[in-house]
Design a protein around this motif. Sequence first.
Motif, PDB file in Angstrom:
ATOM      1  N   LEU A 341       0.820  -1.206   0.000  1.00 54.64           N
ATOM      2  CA  LEU A 341       0.000   0.000   0.000  1.00 54.64           C
ATOM      3  C   LEU A 341       0.855   1.256   0.000  1.00 54.64           C
ATOM      4  CD1 LEU A 341      -2.938   1.044   0.133  1.00 54.64           C
ATOM      5  CD2 LEU A 341      -2.703   1.102   2.619  1.00 54.64           C
ATOM      6  N   GLY A 342       2.030   1.165   0.602  1.00 56.44           N
ATOM      7  CA  GLY A 342       2.915   2.327   0.643  1.00 56.44           C
ATOM      8  C   GLY A 342       3.310   2.805  -0.741  1.00 56.44           C
ATOM      9  N   VAL A 343       3.372   1.876  -1.727  1.00 58.90           N
ATOM     10  CA  VAL A 343       3.725   2.264  -3.099  1.00 58.90           C
ATOM     11  C   VAL A 343       2.633   3.165  -3.676  1.00 58.90           C
ATOM     12  CG1 VAL A 343       4.146   1.400  -5.425  1.00 58.90           C
ATOM     13  CG2 VAL A 343       5.075   0.172  -3.454  1.00 58.90           C
ATOM     14  N   ALA A 344       1.359   2.793  -3.483  1.00 57.78           N
ATOM     15  CA  ALA A 344       0.262   3.612  -3.989  1.00 57.78           C
ATOM     16  C   ALA A 344       0.280   4.992  -3.345  1.00 57.78           C
ATOM     17  CB  ALA A 344      -1.077   2.914  -3.740  1.00 57.78           C
ATOM     18  N   VAL A 345       0.527   5.046  -2.032  1.00 55.06           N
ATOM     19  CA  VAL A 345       0.569   6.337  -1.332  1.00 55.06           C
ATOM     20  C   VAL A 345       1.720   7.176  -1.841  1.00 55.06           C
ATOM     21  CG1 VAL A 345       0.917   7.433   0.909  1.00 55.06           C
ATOM     22  CG2 VAL A 345      -0.597   5.435   0.708  1.00 55.06           C
ATOM     23  N   THR A 346       2.883   6.567  -2.006  1.00 56.36           N
ATOM     24  CA  THR A 346       4.066   7.306  -2.480  1.00 56.36           C
ATOM     25  C   THR A 346       3.838   7.875  -3.875  1.00 56.36           C
ATOM     26  OG1 THR A 346       5.514   5.894  -1.144  1.00 56.36           O
ATOM     27  CG2 THR A 346       6.527   7.123  -2.949  1.00 56.36           C
ATOM     28  N   GLN A 347       3.251   7.066  -4.777  1.00 57.28           N
ATOM     29  CA  GLN A 347       2.984   7.553  -6.135  1.00 57.28           C
ATOM     30  C   GLN A 347       1.987   8.719  -6.102  1.00 57.28           C
ATOM     31  OE1 GLN A 347       1.785   4.319  -8.676  1.00 57.28           O
ATOM     32  NE2 GLN A 347       3.779   3.291  -8.577  1.00 57.28           N
ATOM     33  N   ALA A 348       0.974   8.618  -5.244  1.00 55.57           N
ATOM     34  CA  ALA A 348      -0.005   9.696  -5.143  1.00 55.57           C
ATOM     35  C   ALA A 348       0.642  10.978  -4.628  1.00 55.57           C
ATOM     36  CB  ALA A 348      -1.155   9.263  -4.226  1.00 55.57           C
ATOM     37  N   ARG A 375      -4.677  -6.470  -1.590  1.00 52.40           N
ATOM     38  CA  ARG A 375      -4.990  -6.935  -2.933  1.00 52.40           C
ATOM     39  C   ARG A 375      -5.759  -5.820  -3.621  1.00 52.40           C
ATOM     40  NH1 ARG A 375      -4.872 -11.446  -5.816  1.00 52.40           N
ATOM     41  NH2 ARG A 375      -6.440 -11.828  -7.433  1.00 52.40           N
ATOM     42  N   ALA A 376      -5.120  -5.148  -4.583  1.00 58.54           N
ATOM     43  CA  ALA A 376      -5.735  -3.968  -5.170  1.00 58.54           C
ATOM     44  C   ALA A 376      -5.170  -3.692  -6.554  1.00 58.54           C
ATOM     45  CB  ALA A 376      -5.505  -2.756  -4.260  1.00 58.54           C
ATOM     46  N   ASP A 377      -5.893  -2.827  -7.264  1.00 57.16           N
ATOM     47  CA  ASP A 377      -5.432  -2.303  -8.548  1.00 57.16           C
ATOM     48  C   ASP A 377      -4.577  -1.078  -8.231  1.00 57.16           C
ATOM     49  OD1 ASP A 377      -5.266  -0.715 -10.939  1.00 57.16           O
ATOM     50  OD2 ASP A 377      -6.959  -1.837 -11.774  1.00 57.16           O
ATOM     51  N   LEU A 378      -3.264  -1.178  -8.456  1.00 56.54           N
ATOM     52  CA  LEU A 378      -2.335  -0.117  -8.059  1.00 56.54           C
ATOM     53  C   LEU A 378      -2.700   1.220  -8.691  1.00 56.54           C
ATOM     54  CD1 LEU A 378       0.214   0.859  -6.649  1.00 56.54           C
ATOM     55  CD2 LEU A 378       1.548   0.054  -8.628  1.00 56.54           C
ATOM     56  N   THR A 379      -3.048   1.209  -9.981  1.00 52.38           N
ATOM     57  CA  THR A 379      -3.375   2.464 -10.670  1.00 52.38           C
ATOM     58  C   THR A 379      -4.596   3.125 -10.045  1.00 52.38           C
ATOM     59  OG1 THR A 379      -2.461   1.600 -12.732  1.00 52.38           O
ATOM     60  CG2 THR A 379      -3.965   3.468 -12.891  1.00 52.38           C
ATOM     61  N   ARG A 380      -5.650   2.361  -9.795  1.00 54.50           N
ATOM     62  CA  ARG A 380      -6.876   2.924  -9.252  1.00 54.50           C
ATOM     63  C   ARG A 380      -6.716   3.350  -7.793  1.00 54.50           C
ATOM     64  NH1 ARG A 380      -9.815   4.943 -13.204  1.00 54.50           N
ATOM     65  NH2 ARG A 380     -10.210   3.431 -14.862  1.00 54.50           N
ATOM     66  N   LEU A 381      -5.949   2.576  -7.023  1.00 51.45           N
ATOM     67  CA  LEU A 381      -5.735   2.947  -5.637  1.00 51.45           C
ATOM     68  C   LEU A 381      -4.896   4.220  -5.543  1.00 51.45           C
ATOM     69  CD1 LEU A 381      -6.853   1.668  -3.141  1.00 51.45           C
ATOM     70  CD2 LEU A 381      -4.710   0.452  -2.810  1.00 51.45           C
ATOM     71  N   THR A 382      -3.902   4.351  -6.447  1.00 50.03           N
ATOM     72  CA  THR A 382      -3.125   5.596  -6.512  1.00 50.03           C
ATOM     73  C   THR A 382      -4.046   6.765  -6.855  1.00 50.03           C
ATOM     74  OG1 THR A 382      -1.133   4.384  -7.199  1.00 50.03           O
ATOM     75  CG2 THR A 382      -1.212   6.754  -7.662  1.00 50.03           C
ATOM     76  N   GLN A 383      -4.986   6.543  -7.769  1.00 49.69           N
ATOM     77  CA  GLN A 383      -5.948   7.581  -8.144  1.00 49.69           C
ATOM     78  C   GLN A 383      -6.785   8.008  -6.943  1.00 49.69           C
ATOM     79  OE1 GLN A 383      -8.706   6.290 -11.150  1.00 49.69           O
ATOM     80  NE2 GLN A 383      -9.644   8.310 -11.402  1.00 49.69           N
ATOM     81  N   PHE A 385      -5.971   7.964  -3.653  1.00 49.34           N
ATOM     82  CA  PHE A 385      -5.197   8.792  -2.726  1.00 49.34           C
ATOM     83  C   PHE A 385      -4.810  10.135  -3.356  1.00 49.34           C
ATOM     84  CE2 PHE A 385      -3.916   4.400  -1.158  1.00 49.34           C
ATOM     85  CZ  PHE A 385      -4.919   4.379  -0.205  1.00 49.34           C
ATOM     86  N   ALA A 386      -4.546  10.143  -4.669  1.00 46.55           N
ATOM     87  CA  ALA A 386      -4.219  11.392  -5.339  1.00 46.55           C
ATOM     88  C   ALA A 386      -5.415  12.342  -5.316  1.00 46.55           C
ATOM     89  CB  ALA A 386      -3.769  11.121  -6.772  1.00 46.55           C
ATOM     90  N   ASN A 387      -6.622  11.807  -5.551  1.00 46.04           N
ATOM     91  CA  ASN A 387      -7.820  12.648  -5.525  1.00 46.04           C
ATOM     92  C   ASN A 387      -8.044  13.241  -4.137  1.00 46.04           C
ATOM     93  OD1 ASN A 387      -8.375  12.299  -8.184  1.00 46.04           O
ATOM     94  ND2 ASN A 387     -10.210  11.049  -7.915  1.00 46.04           N
ATOM     95  N   LEU A 388      -7.878  12.409  -3.103  1.00 54.63           N
ATOM     96  CA  LEU A 388      -8.086  12.905  -1.739  1.00 54.63           C
ATOM     97  C   LEU A 388      -7.027  13.946  -1.372  1.00 54.63           C
ATOM     98  CD1 LEU A 388      -9.046   9.585   0.106  1.00 54.63           C
ATOM     99  CD2 LEU A 388     -10.554  11.490  -0.485  1.00 54.63           C
ATOM    100  N   LEU A 389      -5.776  13.682  -1.731  1.00 54.70           N
ATOM    101  CA  LEU A 389      -4.720  14.660  -1.452  1.00 54.70           C
ATOM    102  C   LEU A 389      -4.945  15.950  -2.244  1.00 54.70           C
ATOM    103  CD1 LEU A 389      -1.586  12.336  -1.375  1.00 54.70           C
ATOM    104  CD2 LEU A 389      -2.469  13.685   0.537  1.00 54.70           C
ATOM    105  N   ASN A 390      -5.341  15.802  -3.492  1.00 51.21           N
ATOM    106  CA  ASN A 390      -5.583  16.976  -4.332  1.00 51.21           C
ATOM    107  C   ASN A 390      -6.699  17.842  -3.742  1.00 51.21           C
ATOM    108  OD1 ASN A 390      -4.933  18.313  -6.966  1.00 51.21           O
ATOM    109  ND2 ASN A 390      -7.129  17.948  -7.299  1.00 51.21           N
ATOM    110  N   ASN A 391      -7.744  17.202  -3.244  1.00 44.62           N
ATOM    111  CA  ASN A 391      -8.833  17.938  -2.594  1.00 44.62           C
ATOM    112  C   ASN A 391      -8.331  18.679  -1.363  1.00 44.62           C
ATOM    113  OD1 ASN A 391     -11.012  17.551  -4.240  1.00 44.62           O
ATOM    114  ND2 ASN A 391     -12.314  16.641  -2.656  1.00 44.62           N
ATOM    115  N   ALA A 392      -7.559  17.968  -0.532  1.00 47.31           N
ATOM    116  CA  ALA A 392      -7.045  18.583   0.697  1.00 47.31           C
ATOM    117  C   ALA A 392      -6.169  19.790   0.380  1.00 47.31           C
ATOM    118  CB  ALA A 392      -6.269  17.544   1.497  1.00 47.31           C
TER     119      ALA A 392
END
Length: 490
Positions: A341-348, A375-383, A385-392
């Motif tokens: 999960l840390g990879v998705a967060v880092t990419q976001a 167990r997740a889709d890395l691209t969608r999970l990154t999306q 966290f990126a959306n939530l960070l972008n909103n913040a």
Amino acid sequence: MRFLVLDDNPDDRLVAIRFLSHEFPDAEADEVFDKAGLERALARGGYDAVVTDYMMQWINGIQILEIVKRHWPDCPVVLFTGSGNEEVAVEAMKAGADDYVVKSAHRMARLPLAVRHAIERSTAKRRLAQVETHLQRLTDALDVGVFRATPEGALLSCNPAFLRIIGRSTLEEARGASIEGLFSPSGSDEVRGAERESVTAKREMEVRRPDGSRVWARVSERVGGEDGRTVVDGLVEDISERRALEEGLRARTLALQDADRRKDEFLAMLAHELRNPLAPILNAATVVRYRTASLSDTRVQDACMIIERQVTTLSRLVDDLLDASRVSQGKITLHPEIIDLGVAVTQAVEMVRPLVEARQQALAVHLPPAPVRVRADLTRLTQVFANLLNNAIKFTPRGGQVGITVAQNGEDVVVRITDTGMGIDPTLLPRIFDLFTQGDVSLDRAQGGLGIGLTLVKQLVEMHGGAVTAESAGAGQGSAFTVRLPTSNS
């Protein structure tokens, strides 16, 4: 017709039979003058009427009356005697006699008429009892509750449907219950004394059952007089299903109205958001095309950067629109795999870092020391966290703070994004994840966006078997979004 005549005086029996034969030519009469004869008569079956002397040596008429009514409850009984004492007549009538005739030359002639009237009354009573039984069966079979009560609320009678609606088992249990307002029709103070003029009332009310459940009932009442007293006759219909349908329809209507309003706001915002980048692109393209010769390389580079930035914005808007459409139609397909999960967060974080730096904000990232497997889709999970960070970031002023923290919580992993920004209005929190919902709908706001990012976040998180929630202490108090996902042991 068959008559039973009881008298231990043969002359009186003969007179009685003659009078009856004259009035009823086709009738048969059985004579009884002792106990054995009475037992034989009782064994033969019922009679259309019984005529008995009031006083005999072996039995009296009151005892005969009790025996006959016990064997044949509907059989009319007429007593006759040589005594004209009114007390004897009152005693006979109280005991259940249908009529009373005095033995005398002119009064015995009344015997056939008394018997006929007794038979007619008995027949009428029997038919009335049959009608009442039929009506009672119909009432018991109704789905609508039927009751009778006093204006003060004392229940007199009811049918099974009434007991079912109010949640009671027996009439006695219902009588002991306090059902507020059920037997209090409007205007009852005025009609308590109205014994002749009826008053009707209709209303809908909520009835609380002993088990705590509630039903909506439509009560129709008629208040009127009967036998010198005021009574309330009412119908109670369970309308809970109808009320639920009405409430559902009302809620659906309000939801459609709200969706229509938000759609209009979205279309206005979409037009604004798509128009905003066009003017800079057009100006920059004009500079590059017509004025390149007289401009420095720096000006050309700036123009190209403007074009690139605005086209990127347009591309993001179109991507969001396409994603929203795909998710609503169920056309998004995940490609799950076991990831850290840390990879998705880092990419976001890397995706939003330029925006953080441009707004001079502090971004704090806290990851657990050990990898967290999901167990997740890395691209969608990154999306997500990126959306939530972008909103913040967008809704936090310059110099503010934004944070993202990943922590293990039992079999789940919790990702929490916080900010010190403008916060969320409490009235907006329940629908913050609805499509096109925005806290600020003014066209001159600086944050931008179409109000579909959080909807995508919620849908993508749920597709991963997780959940997302939002919280805020109110305007100016910042906000926090929490994503909870199941971890994977494989």
